[in-house]
Design a protein around this motif. Structure first.
Motif, PDB file in Angstrom:
ATOM      1  N   CYS A 264     -18.598  18.942   1.933  1.00 17.83           N
ATOM      2  CA  CYS A 264     -17.298  18.941   2.611  1.00 17.83           C
ATOM      3  C   CYS A 264     -17.495  18.619   4.083  1.00 17.83           C
ATOM      4  O   CYS A 264     -18.291  19.275   4.768  1.00 17.83           O
ATOM      5  N   TRP A 265     -16.754  17.642   4.588  1.00 17.85           N
ATOM      6  CA  TRP A 265     -16.903  17.228   5.993  1.00 17.85           C
ATOM      7  C   TRP A 265     -16.413  18.315   6.947  1.00 17.85           C
ATOM      8  O   TRP A 265     -16.919  18.446   8.058  1.00 17.85           O
ATOM      9  N   VAL A 266     -15.451  19.146   6.499  1.00 19.77           N
ATOM     10  CA  VAL A 266     -14.850  20.132   7.389  1.00 19.77           C
ATOM     11  C   VAL A 266     -15.799  21.314   7.606  1.00 19.77           C
ATOM     12  O   VAL A 266     -16.102  21.675   8.744  1.00 19.77           O
ATOM     13  N   CYS A 267     -16.282  21.916   6.489  1.00 19.75           N
ATOM     14  CA  CYS A 267     -17.104  23.132   6.610  1.00 19.75           C
ATOM     15  C   CYS A 267     -18.560  22.918   6.221  1.00 19.75           C
ATOM     16  O   CYS A 267     -19.356  23.870   6.269  1.00 19.75           O
ATOM     17  N   LEU A 268     -18.916  21.701   5.801  1.00 17.72           N
ATOM     18  CA  LEU A 268     -20.295  21.340   5.418  1.00 17.72           C
ATOM     19  C   LEU A 268     -20.783  22.126   4.202  1.00 17.72           C
ATOM     20  O   LEU A 268     -21.992  22.314   4.022  1.00 17.72           O
ATOM     21  N   ALA A 269     -19.869  22.587   3.346  1.00 20.00           N
ATOM     22  CA  ALA A 269     -20.281  23.271   2.113  1.00 20.00           C
ATOM     23  C   ALA A 269     -20.804  22.246   1.112  1.00 20.00           C
ATOM     24  O   ALA A 269     -20.262  21.140   0.983  1.00 20.00           O
ATOM     25  N   VAL A 270     -21.870  22.596   0.389  1.00 19.52           N
ATOM     26  CA  VAL A 270     -22.428  21.719  -0.637  1.00 19.52           C
ATOM     27  C   VAL A 270     -21.498  21.712  -1.847  1.00 19.52           C
ATOM     28  O   VAL A 270     -21.072  22.779  -2.325  1.00 19.52           O
ATOM     29  N   LEU A 271     -21.156  20.533  -2.344  1.00 16.85           N
ATOM     30  CA  LEU A 271     -20.228  20.393  -3.458  1.00 16.85           C
ATOM     31  C   LEU A 271     -20.958  19.843  -4.673  1.00 16.85           C
ATOM     32  O   LEU A 271     -21.902  19.057  -4.538  1.00 16.85           O
ATOM     33  N   SER A 272     -20.518  20.242  -5.857  1.00 18.18           N
ATOM     34  CA  SER A 272     -21.058  19.686  -7.093  1.00 18.18           C
ATOM     35  C   SER A 272     -20.182  18.515  -7.515  1.00 18.18           C
ATOM     36  O   SER A 272     -18.984  18.459  -7.214  1.00 18.18           O
ATOM     37  N   TYR A 273     -20.763  17.580  -8.234  1.00 20.34           N
ATOM     38  CA  TYR A 273     -20.020  16.401  -8.644  1.00 20.34           C
ATOM     39  C   TYR A 273     -18.907  16.754  -9.628  1.00 20.34           C
ATOM     40  O   TYR A 273     -17.868  16.105  -9.674  1.00 20.34           O
ATOM     41  N   GLU A 274     -19.113  17.793 -10.435  1.00 16.30           N
ATOM     42  CA  GLU A 274     -18.127  18.136 -11.452  1.00 16.30           C
ATOM     43  C   GLU A 274     -16.957  18.940 -10.883  1.00 16.30           C
ATOM     44  O   GLU A 274     -15.829  18.822 -11.353  1.00 16.30           O
ATOM     45  N   LYS A 275     -17.208  19.754  -9.836  1.00 14.20           N
ATOM     46  CA  LYS A 275     -16.183  20.673  -9.359  1.00 14.20           C
ATOM     47  C   LYS A 275     -15.895  20.506  -7.875  1.00 14.20           C
ATOM     48  O   LYS A 275     -15.573  21.460  -7.172  1.00 14.20           O
ATOM     49  N   SER A 276     -16.017  19.268  -7.369  1.00 19.04           N
ATOM     50  CA  SER A 276     -15.828  19.054  -5.940  1.00 19.04           C
ATOM     51  C   SER A 276     -14.394  19.299  -5.499  1.00 19.04           C
ATOM     52  O   SER A 276     -14.135  19.773  -4.394  1.00 19.04           O
ATOM     53  N   LEU A 277     -13.417  19.004  -6.363  1.00 18.36           N
ATOM     54  CA  LEU A 277     -12.001  19.166  -5.991  1.00 18.36           C
ATOM     55  C   LEU A 277     -11.602  20.637  -5.914  1.00 18.36           C
ATOM     56  O   LEU A 277     -10.675  20.980  -5.174  1.00 18.36           O
ATOM     57  N   GLN A 278     -12.295  21.494  -6.670  1.00 21.45           N
ATOM     58  CA  GLN A 278     -11.944  22.915  -6.649  1.00 21.45           C
ATOM     59  C   GLN A 278     -12.162  23.537  -5.274  1.00 21.45           C
ATOM     60  O   GLN A 278     -11.496  24.504  -4.914  1.00 21.45           O
ATOM     61  N   HIS A 279     -13.098  22.971  -4.510  1.00 17.41           N
ATOM     62  CA  HIS A 279     -13.376  23.506  -3.171  1.00 17.41           C
ATOM     63  C   HIS A 279     -12.133  23.446  -2.292  1.00 17.41           C
ATOM     64  O   HIS A 279     -11.861  24.379  -1.514  1.00 17.41           O
ATOM     65  N   PHE A 280     -11.368  22.383  -2.389  1.00 19.45           N
ATOM     66  CA  PHE A 280     -10.199  22.206  -1.522  1.00 19.45           C
ATOM     67  C   PHE A 280      -8.990  22.982  -2.046  1.00 19.45           C
ATOM     68  O   PHE A 280      -8.010  23.153  -1.321  1.00 19.45           O
ATOM     69  N   GLN A 281      -9.068  23.464  -3.275  1.00 16.61           N
ATOM     70  CA  GLN A 281      -7.981  24.279  -3.815  1.00 16.61           C
ATOM     71  C   GLN A 281      -8.169  25.756  -3.485  1.00 16.61           C
ATOM     72  O   GLN A 281      -7.189  26.489  -3.357  1.00 16.61           O
ATOM     73  N   ASP A 282      -9.417  26.174  -3.346  1.00 15.60           N
ATOM     74  CA  ASP A 282      -9.712  27.586  -3.155  1.00 15.60           C
ATOM     75  C   ASP A 282     -10.124  27.945  -1.734  1.00 15.60           C
ATOM     76  O   ASP A 282     -10.618  29.043  -1.479  1.00 15.60           O
ATOM     77  N   SER A 283      -9.989  27.026  -0.780  1.00 14.66           N
ATOM     78  CA  SER A 283     -10.412  27.308   0.600  1.00 14.66           C
ATOM     79  C   SER A 283      -9.388  26.736   1.569  1.00 14.66           C
ATOM     80  O   SER A 283      -8.413  26.087   1.175  1.00 14.66           O
ATOM     81  N   SER A 284      -9.630  26.964   2.853  1.00 12.86           N
ATOM     82  CA  SER A 284      -8.719  26.474   3.878  1.00 12.86           C
ATOM     83  C   SER A 284      -8.973  25.011   4.233  1.00 12.86           C
ATOM     84  O   SER A 284      -8.244  24.433   5.044  1.00 12.86           O
TER      85      SER A 284
END
Length: 489
Positions: A465-485
């Motif tokens: 993630c460019w905003v918080c630099l969290a490591v994302l998985s290819y399968e669940k990358s979109l879930q990061h933006f649904q469950d965070s700010s």
């Protein structure tokens, strides 16, 4: 009466000792006891080698092997027939122990004695032989002691009880013939729980060196058994686990559960921080072994760890450079006085200065350009440039907005090369710091110039993630933006 007492004693031994300590032979009146001698803290074995003493501290010695046979008139009239063997004691020391075992039987006045023998061998062997703190390894192979050595003398002294002793001698002879078969592997009476000895017989070592290797191997194996059966508190999650579920860093002794230490090591390797794969205890720099790292992180991550560790080691070597061919890029060791380097993988010979195909001993263009710049710069001023970023920016603003006369003055004061090169480096680093971020996995600098906030590193292909630099998985990358700010765009 004797037969009943013998049976009761053997049943008691089976209930007291484990199968690794006691094995009853198919013959009901014989068996084998393996007695581990108790060692004091800091006990050491010493090996004399090349006019020097090599000393190793240990916690466990290989056990004494007590093979016994019970005559028909034991315990009322005759002692057990027995052999005593141990590879770290001499024959004379074994004979002294054997004679004392016989004396212990005589002191009982006709009672069963095998358990008392075990207690003596376990607790008092070192004190009896005056080996309380150090064991000097013998340089000749040890030979077993058996009670037949003293029976012949006893036969000549006790003519009045010739019949009883002859019967006992026949039992002893039969027992030791069976024992010889067991040692040679020809009989079927050997207990399956006891392993064959001699794992170092194929090495070109003298007897004392081979003995030291056996002792150290046994000590490590027993130490691991004790570790696995002991309960430890993990220094990370503070939960209690058996040692079989933990990992101990040998260099410092800290213990962690496998799950915590594995997650710690995996995180460091994924982020490219191979130097961070250390003990998880705060401020401890001890390193786990390569085997421990591989078992914790798995084969795939271990290959990355091994590659990055090798690359870091090569980068720290001043005489190592990399082949300039993009398809190769193998490390090359160059000679300090030579201007050419030869890649051992692809065979490319290149100039160590310009990284182009080797062009002979003539100065290459980068060298000539460097010399001309140095000459030009030496003819101009050498005033010190500002040390801070703000000072460099102010100097650049002064140069950019100043008149021609002002610019000439600044060039003459600082030198053309020093002024422009330092300004360019400073401003470039400032721009990079303001307009890029580090990949959370390999720390490569990344610039975002368009698109959503799901970034993919061009070097290690990690999504983050460019905003918080969290490591994302290819399968669940979109879930990061649904469950965070963080927003996707």
């Amino acid at each position: 009466m004797d037969t009943e007492e013998q049976e009761n004693e053997l049943v008691a031994l089976q209930s007291i000792f484990s199968s690794e300590e006691f094995a009853r032979h198919e013959s009901k009146s014989s068996g084998e006891l393996r007695v581990s001698v108790e060692l004091p803290s800091g006990y050491a074995v010493t090996l004399a080698e090349d006019d020097a003493l090599k000393q190793c501290k240990i916690s466990f010695l290989p056990p004494l092997r007590l093979n016994f046979g019970l005559p028909e008139d034991y315990p009322s009239r005759s002692p057990p027939s027995f052999s005593l063997s141990c590879n770290w004691l001499t024959h004379n020391q074994l004979a002294a122990l054997g004679a004392h075992l016989t004396d212990l039987y005589r002191a009982t006045g006709g009672d069963v004695v095998l358990f008392s023998w075990v207690q003596f061998l376990r607790e008092d062997t070192l004190a009896f032989l005056n080996l309380n703190s150090v064991l000097v390894l013998p340089n000749v192979p040890s030979t077993p002691y058996n009670s037949q050595e003293s029976i012949h003398a006893a036969l000549s002294e006790r003519k009045s009880s010739q019949t009883a002793l002859t019967s006992g001698a026949e039992n002893v002879q039969t027992f030791f013939l069976d024992d010889e078969k067991r040692v040679k592997g020809a009989g079927d009476n050997a207990p399956e729980t006891f392993e064959e000895r001699g794992p170092f017989s194929g090495l070109s070592l003298n007897p004392a060196q081979r003995l030291l290797s056996e002792i150290l191997t046994h000590d490590a194996a027993q130490g691991q058994k004790v570790f696995q059966s002991t309960v430890y508190d993990c220094a990370v999650c503070f939960m209690s686990y058996l040692g079989s579920e933990c990992v101990q860093i040998q260099e410092c002794g800290h213990v962690f559960c496998q799950a915590c230490l594995a997650e710690f090591c995996k995180l460091q390797i994924r982020e490219g921080n191979v130097l961070g794969v250390t003990c998880a205890q705060a401020d401890c720099t001890a390193l786990p072994t390569q085997a421990q790292v591989e078992s914790l992180v798995g084969e795939e991550l271990f290959r990355r760890y091994d590659r990055l560790l090798l690359q870091h080691s090569l980068d720290c070597m001043p005489d190592v450079m990399y082949c300039p061919r993009p398809s190769c890029a193998s490390p090359v060791v160059r000679e300090e006085a030579s201007g050419v380097a030869l890649c051992s993988v692809c065979g490319f010979a290149f100039c160590v200065t310009c990284k182009k195909t080797y062009h002979g001993t003539d100065d290459c263009r980068p060298k000539r350009l460097l010399k001309s710049l140095q000459k030009e710069d030496s003819e101009q001023g050498n005033a010190e440039l500002p040390q801070s970023v703000e000072g460099m920016k102010a100097l650049w603003d002064d140069f950019a907005s100043g008149s021609k006369q002002r610019r000439r003055l600044l060039v003459s004061r600082y030198g053309q090369k020093g002024l422009f090169q330092s300004l360019e480096d400073c401003l470039s680093q400032g721009w990079i710091g303001s307009n890029s971020k580090n990949c959370p996995r390999c720390f490569c600098r990344i610039e975002k110039n368009f698109g959503c906030n799901i970034m993919t590193c061009s070097q290690c292909r990690q999504q983050f993630c460019w905003v918080c630099l969290a490591v994302l998985s290819y399968e669940k990358s979109l879930q990061h933006f649904q469950d965070s700010s963080c927003s996707r765009y």
